[in-house]
Design an enzyme around this catalytic site. Structure first.
Site, PDB file in Angstrom:
ATOM      1  N   GLU A  28      -9.825  12.527   8.003  1.00  0.00           N
ATOM      2  CA  GLU A  28      -9.675  13.862   7.420  1.00  0.00           C
ATOM      3  C   GLU A  28     -11.004  14.625   7.419  1.00  0.00           C
ATOM      4  O   GLU A  28     -11.061  15.782   7.842  1.00  0.00           O
ATOM      5  CB  GLU A  28      -9.143  13.726   5.980  1.00  0.00           C
ATOM      6  CG  GLU A  28      -7.740  13.127   5.922  1.00  0.00           C
ATOM      7  CD  GLU A  28      -7.388  12.619   4.527  1.00  0.00           C
ATOM      8  OE1 GLU A  28      -6.910  13.409   3.709  1.00  0.00           O
ATOM      9  OE2 GLU A  28      -7.601  11.400   4.267  1.00  0.00           O
ATOM     10  N   ASP A  36      -9.061   0.427   2.203  1.00  0.00           N
ATOM     11  CA  ASP A  36      -8.057   0.076   3.209  1.00  0.00           C
ATOM     12  C   ASP A  36      -8.612   0.452   4.588  1.00  0.00           C
ATOM     13  O   ASP A  36      -8.209   1.448   5.188  1.00  0.00           O
ATOM     14  CB  ASP A  36      -6.766   0.853   2.884  1.00  0.00           C
ATOM     15  CG  ASP A  36      -5.659   0.590   3.884  1.00  0.00           C
ATOM     16  OD1 ASP A  36      -5.596  -0.535   4.408  1.00  0.00           O
ATOM     17  OD2 ASP A  36      -4.855   1.517   4.130  1.00  0.00           O
ATOM     18  N   THR A  96      -9.206  -5.789   4.086  1.00  0.00           N
ATOM     19  CA  THR A  96      -9.048  -4.824   2.996  1.00  0.00           C
ATOM     20  C   THR A  96     -10.015  -5.283   1.906  1.00  0.00           C
ATOM     21  O   THR A  96      -9.969  -6.444   1.510  1.00  0.00           O
ATOM     22  CB  THR A  96      -7.602  -4.846   2.449  1.00  0.00           C
ATOM     23  OG1 THR A  96      -6.705  -4.585   3.525  1.00  0.00           O
ATOM     24  CG2 THR A  96      -7.403  -3.807   1.349  1.00  0.00           C
ATOM     25  N   GLN A 148      -4.116   1.973  15.231  1.00  0.00           N
ATOM     26  CA  GLN A 148      -2.991   2.435  14.405  1.00  0.00           C
ATOM     27  C   GLN A 148      -2.146   3.481  15.135  1.00  0.00           C
ATOM     28  O   GLN A 148      -0.916   3.419  15.136  1.00  0.00           O
ATOM     29  CB  GLN A 148      -3.554   3.014  13.100  1.00  0.00           C
ATOM     30  CG  GLN A 148      -2.510   3.457  12.092  1.00  0.00           C
ATOM     31  CD  GLN A 148      -3.138   4.135  10.865  1.00  0.00           C
ATOM     32  OE1 GLN A 148      -4.358   4.183  10.719  1.00  0.00           O
ATOM     33  NE2 GLN A 148      -2.295   4.642   9.978  1.00  0.00           N
ATOM     34  N   LYS A 166      -4.720  -2.170  10.395  1.00  0.00           N
ATOM     35  CA  LYS A 166      -5.091  -2.308   8.984  1.00  0.00           C
ATOM     36  C   LYS A 166      -5.392  -3.748   8.572  1.00  0.00           C
ATOM     37  O   LYS A 166      -6.209  -3.974   7.677  1.00  0.00           O
ATOM     38  CB  LYS A 166      -3.924  -1.836   8.099  1.00  0.00           C
ATOM     39  CG  LYS A 166      -3.461  -0.401   8.340  1.00  0.00           C
ATOM     40  CD  LYS A 166      -4.295   0.572   7.547  1.00  0.00           C
ATOM     41  CE  LYS A 166      -3.648   1.951   7.502  1.00  0.00           C
ATOM     42  NZ  LYS A 166      -4.427   2.868   6.650  1.00  0.00           N
ATOM     43  N   GLU A 168     -10.507   4.055   3.853  1.00  0.00           N
ATOM     44  CA  GLU A 168      -9.564   4.824   3.032  1.00  0.00           C
ATOM     45  C   GLU A 168      -9.912   4.533   1.574  1.00  0.00           C
ATOM     46  O   GLU A 168      -9.906   3.381   1.147  1.00  0.00           O
ATOM     47  CB  GLU A 168      -8.106   4.459   3.341  1.00  0.00           C
ATOM     48  CG  GLU A 168      -7.673   4.897   4.734  1.00  0.00           C
ATOM     49  CD  GLU A 168      -6.148   4.970   4.908  1.00  0.00           C
ATOM     50  OE1 GLU A 168      -5.420   4.312   4.140  1.00  0.00           O
ATOM     51  OE2 GLU A 168      -5.712   5.701   5.814  1.00  0.00           O
ATOM     52  N   GLU A 186      -9.216   4.229  -2.053  1.00  0.00           N
ATOM     53  CA  GLU A 186      -7.992   3.996  -2.823  1.00  0.00           C
ATOM     54  C   GLU A 186      -8.298   3.351  -4.168  1.00  0.00           C
ATOM     55  O   GLU A 186      -9.343   2.736  -4.361  1.00  0.00           O
ATOM     56  CB  GLU A 186      -7.043   3.054  -2.065  1.00  0.00           C
ATOM     57  CG  GLU A 186      -6.662   3.544  -0.676  1.00  0.00           C
ATOM     58  CD  GLU A 186      -5.461   2.814  -0.094  1.00  0.00           C
ATOM     59  OE1 GLU A 186      -4.776   2.071  -0.829  1.00  0.00           O
ATOM     60  OE2 GLU A 186      -5.218   3.010   1.116  1.00  0.00           O
ATOM     61  N   ARG A 245      -8.279   3.556  13.552  1.00  0.00           N
ATOM     62  CA  ARG A 245      -7.357   4.673  13.782  1.00  0.00           C
ATOM     63  C   ARG A 245      -6.744   4.675  15.173  1.00  0.00           C
ATOM     64  O   ARG A 245      -5.593   5.090  15.354  1.00  0.00           O
ATOM     65  CB  ARG A 245      -8.090   5.996  13.559  1.00  0.00           C
ATOM     66  CG  ARG A 245      -8.571   6.222  12.150  1.00  0.00           C
ATOM     67  CD  ARG A 245      -7.439   6.302  11.178  1.00  0.00           C
ATOM     68  NE  ARG A 245      -7.931   6.546   9.816  1.00  0.00           N
ATOM     69  CZ  ARG A 245      -7.192   6.388   8.732  1.00  0.00           C
ATOM     70  NH1 ARG A 245      -5.947   5.986   8.818  1.00  0.00           N
ATOM     71  NH2 ARG A 245      -7.710   6.622   7.548  1.00  0.00           N
ATOM     72  N   HIS A 257      -3.462  13.833   1.349  1.00  0.00           N
ATOM     73  CA  HIS A 257      -3.745  12.883   2.433  1.00  0.00           C
ATOM     74  C   HIS A 257      -2.580  12.811   3.413  1.00  0.00           C
ATOM     75  O   HIS A 257      -2.785  12.812   4.632  1.00  0.00           O
ATOM     76  CB  HIS A 257      -4.029  11.489   1.860  1.00  0.00           C
ATOM     77  CG  HIS A 257      -4.128  10.428   2.909  1.00  0.00           C
ATOM     78  ND1 HIS A 257      -5.172  10.359   3.805  1.00  0.00           N
ATOM     79  CD2 HIS A 257      -3.296   9.391   3.238  1.00  0.00           C
ATOM     80  CE1 HIS A 257      -4.990   9.336   4.623  1.00  0.00           C
ATOM     81  NE2 HIS A 257      -3.866   8.731   4.302  1.00  0.00           N
ATOM     82  N   ASP A 302       0.831  -1.190   0.000  1.00  0.00           N
ATOM     83  CA  ASP A 302       0.000   0.000   0.000  1.00  0.00           C
ATOM     84  C   ASP A 302       0.877   1.255   0.000  1.00  0.00           C
ATOM     85  O   ASP A 302       1.756   1.398   0.852  1.00  0.00           O
ATOM     86  CB  ASP A 302      -0.916  -0.012   1.235  1.00  0.00           C
ATOM     87  CG  ASP A 302      -2.185   0.801   1.002  1.00  0.00           C
ATOM     88  OD1 ASP A 302      -2.502   1.103  -0.157  1.00  0.00           O
ATOM     89  OD2 ASP A 302      -2.853   1.131   1.993  1.00  0.00           O
TER      90      ASP A 302
END
Lengths: 434, 434
Positions: free
Chosen positions: A381, A240, A264, A247, A260, A206, A208, A244, A141, A134
């Protein structure tokens, strides 16, 4: 015709499969993406999407000649890795043959028996994925996330030189439609003296783009940036999922791991690089003052045409919305052309130390955020780490993903004078932790 | 007999294969590790090491009964993943049968025709490795390395709670004896304004133990710490080669990538967890003041017997030493019992969010450094990042690995009243960059 374009891109071509001619279909006759479906009878096998149907390529193998026929026969298998051994030229030949066979001009002529309604079958993971990498290719970002984790130091000094990436987990890549449980993990809140183990409190997506490798390189033999495109089979949508809080507590010094690798999600249809040729544009223009890429990541052709104009969207559908019959609410819309590094630069960087890519390897772009808030690709975000929750039409609010929420990605390329090329959906519901 | 011990551990048993009775052999009749060899005629297949010979298990399948015979027949394949489907009980039965068949008491009786001199064949990678994870389980290594990368903040606050790990690269795992090229990469010296791309200047080894998974768990279903041992097939030596300059420049914020994924070397023989049973000891005693592991990582049995008393050594043999006929020079000697987290804690942590482990997955311990300098497991530590080079008997000095150097790992378990269990060698020569 422009470079890389051929008869399959002709926007005037229409299909006798009527649903493929709808202006908003993802699967026009110009697209012809590959996937794997599980028919009611028989084993899972490779098919091609056309409108709301799947064309059963291997069943129709005798409709093709030469390399297209050889490839079509290989498609009677439950993952694309074996057919991909035939190489890009064979896929190009098969797409051209399909484009002709499925056209209005050719007409049905007995081909309808190879069409299976997409809604009637299960779509499965299209690939055996030996390795998943990844990237972190959006500077917007990286800056936004960096600000959340490191307020004083959002963008690290290596970012504009190194297409930063990490190894993800291949085993837990699942296909769209597969629910997953909210993961447990260690997390330590700002006001907690010690960490505890329990369900993540800050679940995120996420947004992607994923890329699949078809042509491997040998260990010790880097792929030059000018040759990188020859190693990409096609593209998919990729979520993904990120815990948080887990992480944030675990990621130093060796990077993301349990935050993570619980799941996925990928979309089932792989849109070929060939189908996307009309949407190649210039690479992201680095702001003045940014360093030029180092020579091993620089290629004039890649700078001129290495960008891809693909729109990506994420929506949410909560359990309450589902019950009330409310449509999914869009959370963000972004574009892949905003990423700081091209696909070719990612491949060249990944192999620049001799690392070998394998057939079927999945490479994620990293979260695709644009400059404006409306184009940011994660809740971290969009909600300022949960502190500015988003209001939903159900009257609910979301700082992070809650149990029963479904996140839905869509992606498409559109341009005057060309047919729409869509990715279908990448969606999954998060179930409660056990 | 003590817990987990059986007839195969009997130190009095000797083999009719004379070389297996030498006091310093790695492959005593009590060991019987599994590997894959490439015979002069026929395809690569699974064998068992005994002294300086390989027992050709599948060729001798009719010498066994029941589950041992079924497993022996499965061993006619070039990777252990398929035989491992039979489960630990079948391997236990086969080891017991081999222990009896190869004993002096049983005697040759026509079995010598299944013995192949190890020196006459090539040993290949024993496993198809779906995923490779690397831990960071030595607190001494984490502190030493942390000091090199972050002088003010060597050990991060999560270390004593989280068995820190990252995903490594499965594709570039290679077997002992395979040379690899010095990788190129981006690196930025302390006095350089901008990075450049070129051969790494700071090549290092990391002395690790590797573990292979036999029993998978389902996605979403964590493995409890008390059950973790049931998922481990066996152990090998593992060299996590590291380009320190590339790693230092790239590793923030997502962890090691190109600094590691050019090559990881494993030893060819997999020593079973059963063979190591006599060497189980108490887990590493946390210094007073350290937090207790969180409940999901705590198990009384694991604390009492979850450590493994395995000695590990790294040596160097430079080109000049080879030419002059000088023996390899030992650089370090350490012990796996010094790691902060047990194998069971690593497995429990890895799956604590539901991440699924697959059959054949490789898990590295991370560099095994002990408290004293003589037991540090990398040159980064031993030479203070190259600033205190080691003198070699050839008159050379080494701060980092140079072209033509061979790094040789050995590992063994020894204890009064038990036979020596060795790992063989894990070695590779670094060739110059192209």
């Amino acid at each position: 015709m422009a470079q890389g374009l051929n008869e399959t891109h002709d926007p005037a071509r229409r299909s006798f499969v009527e649903s493929a001619n709808a202006p908003d279909t993802d699967f026009s006759i110009q697209n012809l993406p590959f996937g794997v479906f599980k028919p009611e009878i028989g084993t899972p096998r490779v098919g091609v999407a056309i409108g709301d149907q799947i064309f059963d390529v291997s069943a129709a193998a005798k409709s093709f000649d030469g390399p297209a026929a050889e490839l079509a026969r290989d498609c009677g298998i439950s993952y694309l890795n074996i057919p991909m051994q035939r190489g890009a030229a064979a896929f190009s030949a098969l797409r051209l043959a399909l484009s002709r066979l499925l056209s209005v001009e050719h007409g049905d002529r007995g081909l309808r028996k190879y069409l299976i309604p997409m809604a009637s079958v299960q779509l499965v993971k299209p690939m055996t994925i030996p390795n998943f990498t990844d990237f972190y290719a959006s500077v917007f970002h990286a800056t936004n996330t960096g600000r959340a984790f490191r307020p004083d130091n959002p963008l690290l000094p290596n970012y504009k030189y190194v297409p930063v990436a990490y190894h993800g987990r291949a085993s837990s890549v699942i296909v769209s439609g597969t629910p997953f449980k909210r993961p447990r993990g260690q997390r330590k809140g700002a006001n907690e003296a010690v960490p505890s183990y329990g369900p993540s409190r800050n679940m995120d997506f996420e947004l992607e783009l994923g890329m699949y490798i078809d042509t491997p390189n040998k260990l010790g033999e880097p792929i030059p940036v000018a040759k990188a495109a020859e190693h990409i089979f096609g593209f998919c949508l990729l979520n993904d999922w990120s815990a948080r809080d887990v992480q944030a507590w675990e990621y130093q010094p060796l990077g993301p791991f349990l935050g993570k690798n619980f799941a996925t999600t990928v979309s089932p249809w792989v849109v070929t690089a060939e189908a996307l040729a009309p949407f190649r544009i210039a690479a992201f223009a680095r702001p003045s003052g940014d360093p030029a890429p180092l020579p091993h990541l620089s290629d004039a052709e890649d700078q001129a045409h290495g960008g891809l104009d693909i729109t990506l969207e994420a929506s949410i559908l909560t359990e309450a919305m589902r019950r009330a019959g409310i449509a999914p609410q869009r959370l963000t819309q972004t574009n892949f052309s905003k990423v700081y590094w091209t696909v070719a630069q990612m491949i060249a960087h990944h192999t620049s130390n001799g690392c070998d890519l394998m057939r079927g390897d999945l490479i994620g772009s990293g979260t695709i955020s644009g400059p404006e808030k409306s184009s940011w690709g994660s809740l971290l975000e969009l909600t300022a780490r949960g502190s500015e929750p988003i209001a939903l039409p159900s009257g609910e609010k979301r700082g992070f993903i809650e149990d029963g929420d479904e996140i839905i990605f869509r992606g498409f390329a559109e341009k005057p004078g060309f047919a729409r090329i869509g990715f279908g959906e990448c969606r999954a519901i998060m179930l409660p932790a056990d």
